[in-house]
Write an enzyme that holds these catalytic residues in place. Structure first.
Site, short mmCIF file in Angstrom:
data_model
loop_
_atom_site.label_atom_id
_atom_site.label_comp_id
_atom_site.label_asym_id
_atom_site.label_seq_id
_atom_site.Cartn_x
_atom_site.Cartn_y
_atom_site.Cartn_z
N GLN A 113 -3.27 10.03 -9.57
CA GLN A 113 -4.30 9.45 -8.72
C GLN A 113 -4.24 7.93 -8.78
O GLN A 113 -4.97 7.26 -8.07
CB GLN A 113 -5.68 9.93 -9.18
CG GLN A 113 -5.85 11.44 -9.13
CD GLN A 113 -7.14 11.89 -9.81
OE1 GLN A 113 -7.21 12.03 -11.02
NE2 GLN A 113 -8.16 12.10 -9.02
N HIS A 131 -2.99 9.07 -4.16
CA HIS A 131 -3.91 8.08 -3.59
C HIS A 131 -3.14 6.85 -3.09
O HIS A 131 -3.73 5.80 -2.88
CB HIS A 131 -4.98 7.66 -4.59
CG HIS A 131 -5.98 8.75 -4.87
ND1 HIS A 131 -6.91 8.67 -5.88
CD2 HIS A 131 -6.20 9.96 -4.28
CE1 HIS A 131 -7.65 9.78 -5.89
NE2 HIS A 131 -7.23 10.56 -4.93
N CYS A 142 0.83 -2.53 14.15
CA CYS A 142 2.09 -1.90 14.56
C CYS A 142 2.60 -0.90 13.53
O CYS A 142 3.56 -0.17 13.79
CB CYS A 142 3.15 -2.96 14.85
SG CYS A 142 3.80 -3.76 13.38
N CYS A 165 3.91 -9.49 13.53
CA CYS A 165 3.23 -9.37 14.83
C CYS A 165 1.85 -10.01 14.82
O CYS A 165 1.19 -10.06 15.86
CB CYS A 165 3.12 -7.90 15.24
SG CYS A 165 1.71 -7.01 14.53
N ILE A 245 -5.11 8.70 -25.19
CA ILE A 245 -3.81 9.24 -24.77
C ILE A 245 -2.70 8.73 -25.69
O ILE A 245 -1.81 9.48 -26.09
CB ILE A 245 -3.55 8.84 -23.30
CG1 ILE A 245 -4.60 9.53 -22.41
CG2 ILE A 245 -2.15 9.22 -22.86
CD1 ILE A 245 -4.95 8.74 -21.18
#
Ligand SMILES: [Zn+2]
Length: 261
Positions: A113, A131, A142, A165, A245
């Site tokens: 995510q 995501h 464009c 552009c 973790i």
């Protein structure tokens, strides 16, 4: 029993890391589903945590309506966040997941995510960014897509990056009010179908459709949760870690490489 339903919750941390190492070593195909918690250890704030970016900016900051209403305002507010994410480096959790792929020589799908690109930066080769990503941006007029080098200076300084552009560029991340990128989400579903073990890391999976992904897994595939705080998924997991973790994954991966060396 401590009440979160895991099969191994009476074991201490060290013994549970052994169980995780064994499950990873034995699985033919591994999938990780990762969220903001993986990147907080790289210094990137969790969008949704109380100390995260929403406590200092409005919740609708990342809404597509706010973005289109005023590009100048958006990019002024976005610059500090962009600089933090762009300068972040992979941490021991990202590196452990990438190392698993090289050491074991078997498929390791990473469904994330996170928009920071740190799994790829760490060396993981099969990453589905559901995501989107901050590494590219596309013209709102464009549709032309540009790499980071093109818009980096503008986004850092808070200026509106512009296409050749003249149209404004929008980061290729999914804003609130937008659909998830189809190709990445299809890859995420395939990763779930193929997984022989699913490890959910650093996310409480409260946001759909990502929250529904674990249900796509084979019913027989073991399911592991590594998250600092309890999640709704804990009761269905066969192994639960409420630890940082960095205190779990690198140790588990190191034990696998020791046994196969
Ligand atoms: Zn354009």
């Amino acid at each position: 029993m401590t009440g979160y339903g895991s099969d191994f919750d009476d074991l201490d941390l060290d013994a549970r890391i052994d169980v995780l190492a064994e499950k990873l070593a034995n699985a033919k195909q591994i999938a990780f589903l990762t969220g903001a918690g993986v990147s907080t250890e790289s210094g990137i704030p969790d969008f949704r945590s109380t100390t995260g970016i929403y406590s200092t900016t409005s919740e609708n900051f990342f809404s597509i309506d706010y973005f289109h209403a005023n590009y100048e305002d958006f990019y002024r507010g976005f610059a500090p966040f962009y600089r933090i994410v762009s300068d972040a480096k992979p941490n021991s959790g990202h590196l452990a997941i990438a190392e698993l792929e090289t050491r074991l020589g078997k498929p390791v799908d990473v469904v994330t995510q996170n928009i920071d690109g740190l799994h790829s930066a760490a060396g993981s080769t099969q990453v589905a960014e559901i995501h989107g990503t901050l590494r590219t941006a596309s013209c709102v007029v464009c549709g032309k897509r540009y790499p980071r080098e093109y818009f980096d200076a503008d986004m850092r300084s808070g200026a509106v990056p512009r296409c050749a552009c003249g149209g404004a560029l929008k980061p290729d991340v999914t804003f609130f009010g937008e659909l998830l990128p189809e190709r990445a989400f299809a890859a995420a579903q395939r990763a779930m179908w193929n997984a022989k073990i699913l490890v959910v890391v650093g996310t409480s999976l409260q946001v759909y459709p990502a929250a529904g992904l674990p249900r796509e897994c084979d019913a027989g595939a073991p399911f592991v949760v590594i998250n600092k705080t309890p999640t709704q998924l804990d009761s269905q997991a066969s192994l639960v870690f409420h630890e940082a973790i960095g205190d779990v994954l690198p140790k588990a991966v190191a034990r696998i490489s020791n046994t196969t060396a």
